[in-house]
Motif scaffolding. Structure first.
Motif, PDB file in Angstrom:
ATOM      1  N   TRP A 259       3.460  -0.069   4.597  1.00  0.00           N
ATOM      2  CA  TRP A 259       3.354  -1.233   3.725  1.00  0.00           C
ATOM      3  C   TRP A 259       4.712  -1.898   3.503  1.00  0.00           C
ATOM      4  CZ3 TRP A 259       1.832  -0.791  -2.143  1.00  0.00           C
ATOM      5  CH2 TRP A 259       1.611  -2.074  -2.659  1.00  0.00           C
TER       6      TRP A 259
ATOM      7  N   ARG B  97      -6.653   2.125  -5.826  1.00  0.00           N
ATOM      8  CA  ARG B  97      -7.556   0.996  -5.546  1.00  0.00           C
ATOM      9  C   ARG B  97      -8.450   1.302  -4.342  1.00  0.00           C
ATOM     10  NH1 ARG B  97      -6.435  -3.967  -7.971  1.00  0.00           N
ATOM     11  NH2 ARG B  97      -4.379  -4.180  -8.960  1.00  0.00           N
TER      12      ARG B  97
ATOM     13  N   ALA C 243      -2.013   1.345  -5.324  1.00  0.00           N
ATOM     14  CA  ALA C 243      -2.737   0.890  -4.127  1.00  0.00           C
ATOM     15  C   ALA C 243      -3.657   1.988  -3.606  1.00  0.00           C
ATOM     16  CB  ALA C 243      -1.744   0.464  -3.051  1.00  0.00           C
TER      17      ALA C 243
END
Length: 260
Positions: free
Chosen positions: A220, A195, A192
């Motif tokens: 998260w 990304r 993540a």
């Protein structure tokens, strides 16, 4: 000027970088090292096709200098003929004694391989800059504390089990800690982060992520932030030079190469 001719780029075997003394390539063997026979063969290839200089980088890669566009292609053919598989894509690095040190908290190699596969599946290698990197540190006698990376995963003993401290942008001492999580979640958060970096362009690094993005990563999975649970101050690094018993009759020898 392309990505491999600017200062600080990572010159892979397939994309040599122009320097003051010719083209330069950097090899990161998949196996984490090379046999003595292969090392001799590489040295002979470096002499045949370059200026004979082969260096070991701070991160343990092999660097061959003084190549031309034509001789770099010949070098690549010989490396392939020697059966030396080299990594491409985003560097996901482990320590020099990964999987060998009996004092290791956890073997980092399986997690590192899962992160490499996830990066490939997500198509991130083509979207990230050549200097973006990940470290997976299993602990032990020779840690990766002093090596900077965009994403750091460090094994920690928590109660009776092992969790991974996820931090971004720096070495062990100055990276920003996010969360302490299980292995599966550590992989997901690492991807993540990459990304988010990729969305900012090929010049971006994890240090360019906003405070809001870091907060979203830390919350998260609703884990308490790592900075509230564990100090990041690193213990003094042991010298990597000397003998390191690996269990049984095996021993590793750390040597110091002269600069240059």
């Amino acid at each position: 000027m392309n990505a491999f001719s600017r200062r600080g780029a990572c010159p892979a075997l397939s994309a040599p970088m122009q320097t003051g003394d010719g083209r330069l390539v950097r090899l990161n063997p998949v196996a984490g090292g090379v046999s003595p026979k292969s090392l001799l063969g590489l040295g002979e290839s470096a002499l045949r096709h370059g200026n004979g200089i082969m260096e070991v980088t701070a991160r343990g890669s092999l660097q061959i200098r003084g190549l031309t566009p034509a001789s770099a292609r010949l070098l690549a053919v010989e490396v392939d003929a020697m059966g030396i598989a080299v990594r491409t894509g985003v560097p996901v690095e482990t320590g020099p004694l990964a999987g060998l040190d009996p004092e290791e908290i956890a073997d980092p190699r399986p997690l590192a391989e899962r992160i490499r596969a996830a990066i490939e599946d997500a198509g991130l290698a083509q979207r990230l800059g050549p200097k973006v990197s990940v470290i997976v540190d299993g602990g032990g006698r020779l840690t990766m504390d002093a090596v900077s990376a965009d994403v750091r995963l460090a094994a920690m003993r928590i109660d009776a089990g092992v969790q991974w401290l996820v931090a971004v942008a720096g070495d062990r001492q100055n990276a920003t800690p996010l969360v302490m999580v299980e292995e599966d979640v550590a992989r997901d958060i690492a991807v993540a982060i990459l990304r988010m970096v990729a969305e900012k362009g090929r010049e971006a690094h994890a240090r360019d992520l906003s405070e809001r993005q870091l907060t979203s990563l830390a919350s998260w999975h609703s884990f308490a932030p790592a900075k509230d649970r564990l100090p990041l101050t690193a213990a003094p690094a042991p010298s990597p030079i000397g003998l390191f018993p690996l269990g049984g009759d095996a021993t590793a020898l750390g040597i110091g190469l002269p600069f240059g």
